[in-house]
Motif scaffolding. Structure first.
Motif, mmCIF file in Angstrom:
data_model
loop_
_atom_site.group_PDB
_atom_site.id
_atom_site.type_symbol
_atom_site.label_atom_id
_atom_site.label_comp_id
_atom_site.label_asym_id
_atom_site.label_seq_id
_atom_site.Cartn_x
_atom_site.Cartn_y
_atom_site.Cartn_z
ATOM 1 N N ASP A 188 26.523 41.065 18.812
ATOM 2 C CA ASP A 188 27.954 40.961 19.083
ATOM 3 C C ASP A 188 28.308 42.025 20.117
ATOM 4 O OD1 ASP A 188 30.739 41.405 18.985
ATOM 5 O OD2 ASP A 188 30.889 40.787 16.895
ATOM 6 N N SER A 218 38.471 37.776 24.015
ATOM 7 C CA SER A 218 39.464 38.498 23.207
ATOM 8 C C SER A 218 39.665 39.946 23.608
ATOM 9 C CB SER A 218 39.074 38.460 21.730
ATOM 10 O OG SER A 218 39.148 37.156 21.254
ATOM 11 N N LYS A 219 38.575 40.701 23.707
ATOM 12 C CA LYS A 219 38.720 42.147 23.887
ATOM 13 C C LYS A 219 38.491 42.517 25.347
ATOM 14 C CE LYS A 219 38.775 42.035 19.376
ATOM 15 N NZ LYS A 219 39.798 42.414 18.437
ATOM 16 N N ASN A 230 32.681 48.070 16.022
ATOM 17 C CA ASN A 230 33.968 48.165 15.354
ATOM 18 C C ASN A 230 33.599 48.408 13.898
ATOM 19 O OD1 ASN A 230 36.408 47.701 14.127
ATOM 20 N ND2 ASN A 230 36.640 45.580 14.781
ATOM 21 N N LEU A 257 34.730 34.463 18.715
ATOM 22 C CA LEU A 257 33.459 34.715 18.023
ATOM 23 C C LEU A 257 33.597 34.489 16.528
ATOM 24 C CD1 LEU A 257 31.665 37.741 19.662
ATOM 25 C CD2 LEU A 257 31.320 35.293 19.954
ATOM 26 N N SER A 258 34.819 34.570 16.021
ATOM 27 C CA SER A 258 35.011 34.337 14.584
ATOM 28 C C SER A 258 34.502 32.947 14.218
ATOM 29 C CB SER A 258 36.487 34.458 14.218
ATOM 30 O OG SER A 258 37.009 35.670 14.698
ATOM 31 N N TYR A 280 32.868 43.964 22.910
ATOM 32 C CA TYR A 280 33.574 45.118 23.508
ATOM 33 C C TYR A 280 32.787 45.750 24.652
ATOM 34 C CZ TYR A 280 36.375 45.072 19.205
ATOM 35 O OH TYR A 280 37.206 44.722 18.182
ATOM 36 N N ARG A 311 41.709 32.465 22.005
ATOM 37 C CA ARG A 311 40.638 31.980 21.140
ATOM 38 C C ARG A 311 39.494 31.358 21.948
ATOM 39 N NH1 ARG A 311 40.377 34.891 18.737
ATOM 40 N NH2 ARG A 311 39.342 34.019 16.905
HETATM 41 C C1 PLP Z 1 33.082 43.208 16.458
HETATM 42 C C2 PLP Z 1 33.987 42.038 16.512
HETATM 43 N N1 PLP Z 1 33.468 40.804 16.637
HETATM 44 C C3 PLP Z 1 34.248 39.716 16.682
HETATM 45 C C4 PLP Z 1 35.618 39.816 16.589
HETATM 46 C C5 PLP Z 1 36.432 38.562 16.602
HETATM 47 O O1 PLP Z 1 36.519 38.104 17.876
HETATM 48 P P1 PLP Z 1 37.255 36.767 18.318
HETATM 49 O O2 PLP Z 1 38.657 37.132 18.662
HETATM 50 O O3 PLP Z 1 36.467 36.341 19.512
HETATM 51 O O4 PLP Z 1 37.169 35.815 17.182
HETATM 52 C C6 PLP Z 1 36.216 41.068 16.466
HETATM 53 C C7 PLP Z 1 37.671 41.196 16.339
HETATM 54 O O5 PLP Z 1 38.238 42.233 16.100
HETATM 55 C C8 PLP Z 1 35.376 42.209 16.428
HETATM 56 O O6 PLP Z 1 35.892 43.431 16.298
#
Ligand code: PLP
Length: 399
Positions: A203, A234-235, A175, A100-101, A206, A243
């Motif tokens: 987003d 990722s989570k 988060n 998502l980054s 989680y 990635r």
């Molecule tokens: C709320 C939130 N969005 C996105 C990300 C990043 O996710 P990704 O690993 O898919 O880039 C994180 C990573 O800690 C996160 O906490």
């Protein structure tokens, strides 16, 4: 070298504190790390069925670039995944990214110009804050209400919105607070977005890591207001290093944002192809996923319970109960520290416990919190809280 000024406002506290910890490690100190949201850095691992799928993807020759929008069978699997979350979508409206980054980078690259603003929860994960700054936009902090389980204060949010607002960000579970937002609050946020005709970036990375309640996907609550539904490997699937993330454009009146996003996505060619192929199995094999969750959720829940109990027992600290993700965001109620950054750095230097300061999570400067993760095992958690307790005893009452 002249460095581009657009980087001036870009910070990332989660990794910035690590440099301090590394200095201590070089001196031979062992640091207890409660700072990083990577389950694989602790004793949680990517489920075996997904790892097997990756090995198979590589062996069967999926090693080139993929379609820039994402491997088609994966986009179809995402459509089914979305259906499980209560909303309809099409493979044509799904884009797969390098986490998502990358999606947020490309979204803001396509949406934000100087003069624009984006409404971001306060506190929230620094990704949003950082990329709004990078593209010359202004972040508008919309307060989450600690006295109401860190739910968004919708009246405050409404005040942040104006004609230059390009998006409203909702992170659920959030988060750094680990909070889940009640359905009514989500519906109220959707009403504000609808009134001002602004898309919501939802987003939900989680949303499978929850303990008592199941959160509602924002896209399941409206058929009118544009939502970018965001999720990833990722989570929820314990595979951050692979990635793989995906976004779904829901309820947009036309394809202009998706097309602009794709214009940028084509430049980076594709996200990791073998990992995308394995993600098809990750999403489609529900039985294996449910079995994996039956192992890691109780483990996390137990650690959440310890964290919540211990933090509230320590004089000078208090903490709202996290209902999702693997973070807690305690408040420093007493003590000599002018800011939470000083608290975190002193705790690190004196007790060798690494956390992240609250102001790094788009918090107003006059509040004092820190983020701690409950990914470490019970023994490490207990030892960390013993040290934090001693630290508070030594410092509360001092000027
Ligand atoms: C709320 C939130 N969005 C996105 C990300 C990043 O996710 P990704 O690993 O898919 O880039 C994180 C990573 O800690 C996160 O906490």
């Amino acid at each position: 070298m002249r460095i581009a000024r657009r980087l001036d406002g870009v910070t990332y506290a989660v990794r910035d504190v690590v440099a301090e910890a590394q200095k201590l490690e070089k001196l031979g100190h062992k640091i207890l790390k409660l700072n990083i949201g990577d389950p694989n850095a602790y004793d949680l691992d990517t489920p075996q069925y997904i790892k097997d799928a990756l090995a198979k993807a590589v062996a069967s020759g999926h090693n080139g670039y993929s379609d820039s929008q994402g491997y088609f069978p994966l986009r179809e699997a995402v459509v089914q995944f979305n259906k499980g979350k209560g909303f309809d979508s099409t493979a044509d409206n799904v884009v797969v990214t390098s986490g998502l980054s990358e999606a947020v980078n490309l979204l803001f690259g396509a949406m934000v110009e100087p003069g624009d603003n984006v409404v971001i929860p306060s506190p929230s994960y620094p990704l949003y804050d950082a990329f709004v700054s990078y593209y010359g936009g202004e972040k508008r902090l919309a307060l989450l209400d600690e006295s109401n389980g860190w739910a968004p204060d919708v009246d405050d949010l409404r005040k942040r919105v104006d004609e230059n607002t390009r998006a409203i960000v909702v992170i659920n579970p959030n988060n750094p607070t680990g909070s889940l937002y009640p359905e009514k609050v989500l519906r109220d946020v959707i009403s504000v977005a609808g009134e001002y005709d602004i898309p919501i970036l939802a987003d939900e990375i989680y949303d499978e890591l929850v303990y008592e309640k199941t959160p509602k996907s924002m896209a399941s609550l409206t058929k009118d207001v544009p939502i970018v539904a965001m999720n990833g490997l990722s989570k929820n699937f314990i595979a951050p290093g692979w990635r793989v993330g995906w976004i779904t454009f829901c309820n947009f009146p036309d394809d202009s944002l998706k097309n602009a996003f794709m214009q940028l996505a084509r430049i980076r060619l594709s996200s990791n192809f073998p990992a995308q192929v394995a993600t098809v199995e990750a999403l489609n094999n529900r039985k294996a996923y449910v079995a994996a969750k039956a192992e890691f959720i109780p483990k996390l829940q137990k650690r959440r319970d310890i964290t919540y109990k211990r933090l509230n027992e320590i004089h000078g600290l208090s903490c709202v109960k996290p209902e999702g993700a693997f973070y807690a965001f305690p408040r420093i109620n007493e003590g000599p520290w002018p800011t939470d950054k000083e608290f975190v750095l002193q705790l690190l230097r004196e007790k060798h416990v690494l956390t992240v300061y609250g102001v790094g999570f788009a918090q107003p400067a006059n509040t004092r919190h820190f983020r701690t993760v409950f990914l470490p095992n019970e023994q490490i958690l207990e030892e960390s809280f013993n040290r934090i307790e001693a630290f508070m005893k030594e410092n509360v009452g001092k000027k």
